[in-house]
Motif scaffolding. Structure first.
Motif, PDB file in Angstrom:
ATOM      1  N   ILE A  29       0.828  -1.203   0.000  1.00 41.05           N
ATOM      2  CA  ILE A  29       0.000   0.000   0.000  1.00 41.05           C
ATOM      3  C   ILE A  29       0.864   1.255   0.000  1.00 41.05           C
ATOM      4  N   VAL A  40      -4.813   3.443  -2.073  1.00 42.39           N
ATOM      5  CA  VAL A  40      -5.398   2.107  -1.977  1.00 42.39           C
ATOM      6  C   VAL A  40      -5.574   1.762  -0.510  1.00 42.39           C
ATOM      7  N   SER A  41      -6.716   1.175  -0.188  1.00 43.26           N
ATOM      8  CA  SER A  41      -7.002   0.761   1.180  1.00 43.26           C
ATOM      9  C   SER A  41      -7.480  -0.687   1.129  1.00 43.26           C
ATOM     10  N   VAL A  42      -7.093  -1.465   2.112  1.00 42.10           N
ATOM     11  CA  VAL A  42      -7.431  -2.891   2.087  1.00 42.10           C
ATOM     12  C   VAL A  42      -8.058  -3.281   3.411  1.00 42.10           C
ATOM     13  N   THR A  89     -13.979   1.376  -6.583  1.00 44.03           N
ATOM     14  CA  THR A  89     -13.189   2.517  -7.026  1.00 44.03           C
ATOM     15  C   THR A  89     -14.062   3.767  -6.959  1.00 44.03           C
TER      16      THR A  89
END
Lengths: 156, 121
Positions: A29, A40-42, A89
């Motif tokens: 990330i 980006v985030s997870v 997104t």
């Protein structure tokens, strides 16, 4: 950040992602933020839902929970117990990361997860999305990198 | 390769393989008794056991033990059939996830223009 790290240690005891796997995801990330200028985030964990068919809606709520970041952020959700993977997104990033790229990333993730490789699947998906997004100006690193919480995504 | 290097290579090959035979000075005499032609005293039962069973077994145990010690460190491997009961972890998420999720309004969640993909395994 210290409580987050303690909870990250607790993850290993509770049977979640090993610390090394979490570090790999965190590194991917941060690299994407720095080199591709992509946010980006997870999220790795099951969602607590009243209605299992509302999974996608719950995931979109999580994406909206990113607040001001949501417009240009990509959220990857992996629910290892419910066995679902989602990519969301924001409107501002859909041109950089088209839906077909997301579909390919999800396909590679589900293939990897079916074989038991959680962190590898996530890291590969982040890389695929980052490659498609191309290089832009770097984003500043986030202050709080990892949080662990009981997440409830409910629908009324 | 030109002709000269070909010839050089051929000459070297011939010399290296035939040289020892040509340099016969009695050492490579193939008639008569040779070194190693007669069997030695042999190994006792204990020596045989030690050499062919115990030593390889010991090596296997050491290697296996090291592998076993390595395997436990990364924890149990994820298996889809086993389920998942760990607390969710959000990488690069909002500073306070529970609050953030709770504060999402109904119209925000229905924000148009989102993209992405879904999948399951």
């Amino acid at each position: 950040m210290a409580p987050g790290k303690e909870k990250a240690q607790a993850q290993l005891v509770e049977g979640g992602l090993p610390v090394r796997a979490q570090q790999r995801i965190q590194d991917a990330i941060e690299t994407t933020r720095r080199e591709n200028g992509l946010d980006v985030s997870v999220l790795v964990g099951d969602l607590a839902l009243d209605d299992p068919s509302q999974f996608r809606a719950g995931v979109e709520r999580l994406h909206a929970a990113l607040g001001s970041r949501a417009h240009t952020a990509v959220l990857i959700v992996v629910a290892p117990g419910q066995r679902r993977a989602e990519v969301v997104t924001g409107p501002g990033v859909r041109r950089r990361v088209p839906d077909r790229v997301c579909a390919l990333a999800v396909l590679s993730m589900t293939t990897a997860f079916g074989g038991g490789d959680l962190s590898g699947g996530v890291v590969d998906a982040i890389r695929q999305i980052a490659d498609a997004a191309g290089r832009r100006e770097s984003l500043a690193p986030l202050e709080q990198s990892m949080t662990s919480a009981e997440l409830v995504a409910q629908h009324h | 390769m030109n002709r000269r290097s070909c010839l050089t290579a051929a000459a070297l090959t011939v010399l290296l393989t035939a040289g020892p035979a040509l340099a016969a000075d009695g050492k490579y005499d193939m008639d008569g008794p040779q070194e190693g032609g007669e069997p030695g005293p042999g190994l006792s039962a204990l020596e045989t056991l030690a050499l062919y069973v115990l030593v390889p077994g010991l090596i296997l145990l050491v290697i296996g033990g090291l592998a076993w010690l390595q395997g436990g460190r990364s924890g149990p491997r994820y298996r889809p059939a086993r389920g998942w009961d760990a607390t969710p972890v959000w990488f690069a998420g909002p500073p306070n996830p529970t609050e953030a999720v709770a504060s999402v309004g109904a119209d925000e969640a229905a924000l148009a223009g989102r993209g992405g993909a879904s999948g399951s395994w």
